[in-house]
Every structure is written in C-alpha cells, then in structure tokens.
Design a protein around this motif. Structure first.
Motif, PDB file in Angstrom:
ATOM      1  N   TYR A 132       0.785  -1.331   0.078  1.00 59.90           N
ATOM      2  CA  TYR A 132       0.027  -0.135   0.034  1.00 59.90           C
ATOM      3  C   TYR A 132       0.973   1.416  -0.014  1.00 59.90           C
ATOM      4  O   TYR A 132       0.505   2.159  -0.740  1.00 59.90           O
ATOM      5  CB  TYR A 132      -0.894   0.064   1.381  1.00 59.90           C
ATOM      6  N   LYS A 134       4.011   1.669  -1.118  1.00 64.64           N
ATOM      7  CA  LYS A 134       4.498   1.676  -2.348  1.00 64.64           C
ATOM      8  C   LYS A 134       3.783   2.500  -3.205  1.00 64.64           C
ATOM      9  O   LYS A 134       4.262   3.241  -4.022  1.00 64.64           O
ATOM     10  CB  LYS A 134       5.429   0.543  -2.637  1.00 64.64           C
ATOM     11  N   THR A 135       2.500   2.296  -3.241  1.00 66.86           N
ATOM     12  CA  THR A 135       1.351   2.682  -4.197  1.00 66.86           C
ATOM     13  C   THR A 135       1.500   4.149  -4.069  1.00 66.86           C
ATOM     14  O   THR A 135       1.341   4.909  -4.936  1.00 66.86           O
ATOM     15  CB  THR A 135       0.306   1.970  -4.278  1.00 66.86           C
ATOM     16  N   LYS A 136       1.267   4.599  -2.761  1.00 65.95           N
ATOM     17  CA  LYS A 136       0.919   5.695  -2.528  1.00 65.95           C
ATOM     18  C   LYS A 136       2.187   6.750  -2.732  1.00 65.95           C
ATOM     19  O   LYS A 136       2.257   8.042  -3.144  1.00 65.95           O
ATOM     20  CB  LYS A 136       0.667   6.031  -0.893  1.00 65.95           C
ATOM     21  N   LYS A 139       2.466   7.282  -6.511  1.00 70.27           N
ATOM     22  CA  LYS A 139       1.452   8.441  -6.782  1.00 70.27           C
ATOM     23  C   LYS A 139       1.836   9.717  -6.439  1.00 70.27           C
ATOM     24  O   LYS A 139       1.684  10.661  -7.136  1.00 70.27           O
ATOM     25  CB  LYS A 139       0.044   7.986  -6.209  1.00 70.27           C
ATOM     26  N   THR A 178      11.730   2.294  -2.400  1.00 64.37           N
ATOM     27  CA  THR A 178      10.471   2.589  -2.973  1.00 64.37           C
ATOM     28  C   THR A 178      10.793   3.317  -4.519  1.00 64.37           C
ATOM     29  O   THR A 178      11.476   2.594  -5.187  1.00 64.37           O
ATOM     30  CB  THR A 178       9.457   3.383  -2.315  1.00 64.37           C
TER      31      THR A 178
END
Length: 235
Positions: A132, A134-136, A139, A178
């Motif tokens: 979660y 790494k996705t944020k 973005k 990241t």
C-alpha cells in the motif's frame, strides 16, 4: 536568546528545517533528539506534548512544533535571502500551497511504510502495508513531477523552503527502497541539485555525526537537558 532546533534522528523530517536554517543565515543551535527514546520522554513532552520532532525554541523563548509552522517562522525572517516571501503576496500563497502538498501528500505517502517497519505484528501485515505504501509513494512522486514541470526548483528559478522540506522527505525513498528517481527526470535533477547544496551536505553530516561545515549561522550543539534548563532559567 539563540533559537534552538530540536531535531530527530535517525531519518527525521527535521532535516528540512536544518537546511532551511542554514539557508536563512539566522543564528541557531541544534539539539539532537533520539527517536523513540528521548522524543517520547516526559521531559521532551514538556516542550512538545505529543512527543514529535522537530520543535523550535524561538529567539523569544516560545516553542513551535510541526514542520510547516517552523518553516514559516524561519521564512518570516529570511525573505531577503529569497527562500520565503512576504505574507499576502502571490508567491507566499504558492509557497504555502507547495508546503501543504509536501506535508499532506508527499510526507503522508510514507506513513504505512514507517508503520510496517516499526509496528507490524507479522509478515502478512507488513507485506500489505508495504504494498500500500509503495503505491502511495509512486502516486505522490507522479503528482510532484507534474507540479514541478520544467522548473529547476519547486517554485521556479530559485530555491525556497519547499525545496528544503522536500529533501528531508525525498531521501526516504532510498531508505524504504521505493520510488526510483531515475523514473522522474525533473525530480531526479532537483534531487541531484540539492545533494550538491552546501546546506544539504551540512544537514547530512549533522545527522551522521560527521564533520559538518556550516555556511550559515550554526552556533553549535546543545544537549536537551541544558537547553531545557536554559529555557526555564530565562523564563
């Protein structure tokens, strides 16, 4: 009274405030606060009830917490240095907008990664939190690359408080493995420009307890206990 920045280690977001103080040319001292040992102590909570860094003791003896508030306090006395702007101007609003993005989106993107590192109870929880996070983070970098555009610094042709704050957070990508700046040409160039900056090199050396050469108004370190005693005496 010389202002004192209580900065957290390791890898604290206080880094940006150290850079900003260097750029400002203002006289200041530093007090090194170990996390989580000292920062959660009852003594430290006397100056910051929620037990977080950074905290700034101003020249008048008041305590300010939260990076945005500290940076704006520093900036109010550094308009002539070009790193901040006078309140009520368009550039002041642009700076606050960028600082708000860095604080609420860029900084916050790493929250689950720090939680996974410090508090995850098992491997499954850690994996979910890391995925979660790494996705944020990706973005947030996408958005910041868009906001940066073709400018050399976050707000234009000159460095500001926003660039100082950015650098304190940007290094977390290496720490957490990241986002790679190779995927963000604008941010990569900004990152390299900041890494070459004397104030940033000074802040890195301070954090790692290496020989640090100040180009600003650094007046040395003071222990937390001594800083607290001096503040009480002055009051």
């Amino acid at each position: 009274m010389t202002q004192i920045l209580f900065y957290g280690v390791p890898e604290g977001c206080s880094f940006g405030s150290i850079v900003a103080l260097e750029w400002s040319g203002q006289p200041y001292q530093l007090s090194r606060i170990a996390m989580p040992e000292t920062v959660t102590s009852e003594a430290y909570r006397q100056i910051n009830p929620i037990g977080e860094t950074p905290t700034l003791r101003t020249a008048s003896g008041e305590f300010i917490s939260e990076s945005m508030a500290i940076l704006n306090h520093i900036g109010a006395g550094a308009v002539e240095q070009g790193i901040a702007f006078r309140q009520g101007t368009k550039d002041f609003d642009r700076l606050n907008q960028m600082l708000a993005f860095l604080n609420t989106t860029f900084f916050n993107a790493y929250a689950s990664l720090w939680y996974a590192l410090e508090h995850a109870s098992d491997e499954n929880e850690r994996e979910v939190l890391v995925a979660y996070g790494k996705t944020k983070v990706a973005k947030a970098h996408d958005d910041l690359e868009l906001l940066l555009g073709n400018r050399p610094w976050l707000l234009g042709d000159n460095r500001t408080l926003a660039d100082a704050y950015f650098m304190g957070i940007a290094r977390w990508s290496d720490f957490h493995k990241t986002a790679s700046y190779a995927n963000y040409p604008g941010l990569s160039a900004l990152h390299q420009r900041l890494e070459a900056d004397a104030g940033v090199r000074f802040a890195h050396a301070i954090e790692h307890e290496e020989q640090a050469v100040s180009a600003g108004g650094f007046a040395g370190h003071v222990s937390f206990d001594d800083a607290l005693r001096a503040t009480r005496k002055a009051a």
